[in-house]
Scaffold this active site. Sequence first.
Site, PDB file in Angstrom:
ATOM      1  N   CYS A  78       0.876  -1.173   0.000  1.00 57.73           N
ATOM      2  CA  CYS A  78       0.000   0.000   0.000  1.00 57.73           C
ATOM      3  C   CYS A  78       0.911   1.220   0.000  1.00 57.73           C
ATOM      4  CB  CYS A  78      -0.922   0.024   1.220  1.00 57.73           C
ATOM      5  SG  CYS A  78      -1.913   1.547   1.303  1.00 57.73           S
ATOM      6  N   CYS A  87      -0.522   4.508   2.306  1.00 55.01           N
ATOM      7  CA  CYS A  87      -0.592   4.475   3.769  1.00 55.01           C
ATOM      8  C   CYS A  87      -0.251   3.093   4.306  1.00 55.01           C
ATOM      9  CB  CYS A  87      -1.945   4.995   4.271  1.00 55.01           C
ATOM     10  SG  CYS A  87      -3.386   4.244   3.523  1.00 55.01           S
ATOM     11  N   SER A  88      -1.243   2.271   4.637  1.00 55.33           N
ATOM     12  CA  SER A  88      -0.951   0.994   5.291  1.00 55.33           C
ATOM     13  C   SER A  88      -2.079  -0.003   5.112  1.00 55.33           C
ATOM     14  CB  SER A  88      -0.751   1.229   6.782  1.00 55.33           C
ATOM     15  OG  SER A  88      -1.977   1.661   7.364  1.00 55.33           O
ATOM     16  N   CYS A  89      -2.853   0.127   4.042  1.00 51.67           N
ATOM     17  CA  CYS A  89      -3.999  -0.752   3.853  1.00 51.67           C
ATOM     18  C   CYS A  89      -3.563  -2.214   3.841  1.00 51.67           C
ATOM     19  CB  CYS A  89      -4.722  -0.430   2.553  1.00 51.67           C
ATOM     20  SG  CYS A  89      -5.306   1.269   2.513  1.00 51.67           S
TER      21      CYS A  89
END
Lengths: 105, 94, 220
Positions: C125, C128-130
Amino acid sequence: MTRGYHDIGGDAAGPVPKDELPWLHWEKQVEAVRNLLGDGTRRVISLDEMRRGFESFGVDKYASLSFYRRRLEAMIDILIEKEVITREELDEEIAAVRARWTNVS
Amino acid sequence: MKARFRAGDRVRVLHLGKAGHVRTPFYVRGKVGTVSELCGYYLNPEDLAVGNTGGPVIPLYRVSFRQHDLWPDYHGPAHDTLSIEIYDHWLAAE
Amino acid sequence: MSDLHGHDHSHEHSHDHAHAAHPPLVAEDEAGNIEGQIIIDALQNILVRKNLLAPEEVTQEIEKIEAPGLHLGAKIIARAWADPAFKQRLLENGKSAAAELGIKVGEAQLIVVENTQGLHNLICCTLCSCYPRSILGQPPSWYISKAYRARTVREPRQILSEFGLDLPDDVELIVHDSNADMRYLVLPERPAGTDGWSEEQLAALVSRDSMIGVAKANMA
């Protein structure tokens, strides 16, 4: 042409740091609070609003804060923006909580 | 809003120049890929980011790009691809 | 907490090195963690006073987000290896297939991508941090590091080599940038020599890293 400082796909970077950090209680609490505030009964702050928060607080803050601290700061910024809380009441409460920590330790 | 594209369509990602929260990364803007599937219909994160939850839901696709089309210096074989989700309004037919 | 990457994280540090290299992974030191706890406690107190939250809800929500982990992903993968019809359903609709196993996917949809001899999938991702948190729990620190987010889309084969996985050129590589509403899980190749194994035995071979795509499943 707009490109956020968080939009780093394709940028140069060093080796992937493999150290795995533990997930601490306060970090879980940040996620829990955001999840609850964003749920169907409240809708006070959504995931996208929180993301907008950390995408707009500036590149230095973004790059120098830890992952969960970023989310906490972003959530605070948006809650203040939406007038759910004020900076003053938060600062006051932080001071009160800090005093209790100091007394205990 | 009806989906304008379907699997197999060639599409170009637009340079929408939108300020604020968007979920289309810089590295695919202006690039041409192929729609692999319609994921479904979702609320626009660009609106959600400013507290606008009124809808409508918009089509979201998975789009596939050849890595060699994305990066001039890609060190890998020609069959390598990148797959990413793009909302309808970011796409034009190619 | 030690400063893993030499970054002594004082919260009043100056920015005279403003745009010099930022640390690859910012970890809080002890002071930073205490600060984080103080601030979230303060925020929670205010929200409770405003009747937006109840403390018990926060406790329950923490338990809920702590619950998922490797074991849930491994269960799904093991079933897919053992049951070809389930595997087909999983590849068509990850969310409803996981529900058959009593696993509730909280995200909009789960897309399961299958690795084969000729095809390798890798998830990241960039924005961000999906990550499929409702199944696998929190992503590892390296997944949310700048280096992984920045480089995986552009030089995935080098990233895989850093993880000890050298992919031959005749294997096709698909990188999935998990940037919107979908979440991804890699169905790794079933290791050789596992014919007739029980699902429990199979599940033990599934690593978290193999479900992200930076590793193969463990050998039998």
